[in-house]
Design a protein around this motif. Structure first.
Motif, PDB file in Angstrom:
ATOM      1  N   VAL A  22       0.855  -1.182   0.000  1.00 36.14           N
ATOM      2  CA  VAL A  22       0.000   0.000   0.000  1.00 36.14           C
ATOM      3  C   VAL A  22       0.888   1.228   0.000  1.00 36.14           C
ATOM      4  O   VAL A  22       1.839   1.327   0.781  1.00 36.14           O
ATOM      5  CB  VAL A  22      -0.955   0.006   1.215  1.00 36.14           C
ATOM      6  CG1 VAL A  22      -1.737   1.309   1.283  1.00 36.14           C
ATOM      7  CG2 VAL A  22      -1.917  -1.174   1.129  1.00 36.14           C
ATOM      8  N   PHE A  27      -5.014  -2.418   2.172  1.00 33.26           N
ATOM      9  CA  PHE A  27      -4.706  -3.848   2.224  1.00 33.26           C
ATOM     10  C   PHE A  27      -5.960  -4.682   1.991  1.00 33.26           C
ATOM     11  O   PHE A  27      -5.914  -5.721   1.336  1.00 33.26           O
ATOM     12  CB  PHE A  27      -4.072  -4.229   3.568  1.00 33.26           C
ATOM     13  CG  PHE A  27      -2.627  -3.805   3.687  1.00 33.26           C
ATOM     14  CD1 PHE A  27      -1.690  -4.175   2.749  1.00 33.26           C
ATOM     15  CD2 PHE A  27      -2.212  -3.040   4.762  1.00 33.26           C
ATOM     16  CE1 PHE A  27      -0.359  -3.789   2.853  1.00 33.26           C
ATOM     17  CE2 PHE A  27      -0.891  -2.651   4.894  1.00 33.26           C
ATOM     18  CZ  PHE A  27       0.044  -3.025   3.941  1.00 33.26           C
ATOM     19  N   LEU A  87       1.743  -8.836   3.031  1.00 33.53           N
ATOM     20  CA  LEU A  87       1.397  -7.430   3.177  1.00 33.53           C
ATOM     21  C   LEU A  87       2.633  -6.618   3.571  1.00 33.53           C
ATOM     22  O   LEU A  87       3.308  -6.956   4.548  1.00 33.53           O
ATOM     23  CB  LEU A  87       0.311  -7.248   4.239  1.00 33.53           C
ATOM     24  CG  LEU A  87      -0.963  -8.077   4.059  1.00 33.53           C
ATOM     25  CD1 LEU A  87      -1.909  -7.842   5.224  1.00 33.53           C
ATOM     26  CD2 LEU A  87      -1.627  -7.775   2.736  1.00 33.53           C
TER      27      LEU A  87
END
Length: 113
Positions: A16, A78, A96
């Motif tokens: 992100v 996310f 992530l």
């Protein structure tokens, strides 16, 4: 939201980004070095205003890029990325990562073993 292509891989890394230009080259390069041929990367650009999405499109055109129309925050970014990644039939793992990371070589292998 605008997705340039659907990611597909055994591991789909999701990063992100929000106004991350100072970090992107190093972070993306170290991440791509860790991914195997059967893995993929999805970057979720959280409506950056610094040209992050354009930087990725220009210098990392192989990366799947989701551009949001608003800043969803880290968790929201996310979440949107994971929803897309988990539609891939090959996806077994989702990784992530924030956009200000630098990964050492072989950081992924211990995680998937």
């Amino acid at each position: 939201m605008n997705l340039n292509r659907k990611p597909n891989g055994t591991v789909i890394a999701i990063m992100v980004v929000w106004n991350g230009i100072p970090y992107l080259e190093r972070a993306l390069s170290s991440l791509l070095e860790n991914l195997r041929e059967e893995d993929d990367l999805l970057v979720v650009d959280n409506d950056s205003s610094d040209g992050s999405a354009e930087f990725i499109q220009k210098y990392f055109p192989q990366i799947a890029l989701l551009q949001t129309t608003e800043n969803l925050g880290g968790a929201g970014g996310f979440n949107e990325g994971a929803k897309i990644a988990l539609t891939s039939n090959q996806c077994k793992f989702v990784w992530l990562l924030d956009n200000d990371i630098y990964l050492e070589k072989n950081a992924l292998l211990p995680l998937i073993s």
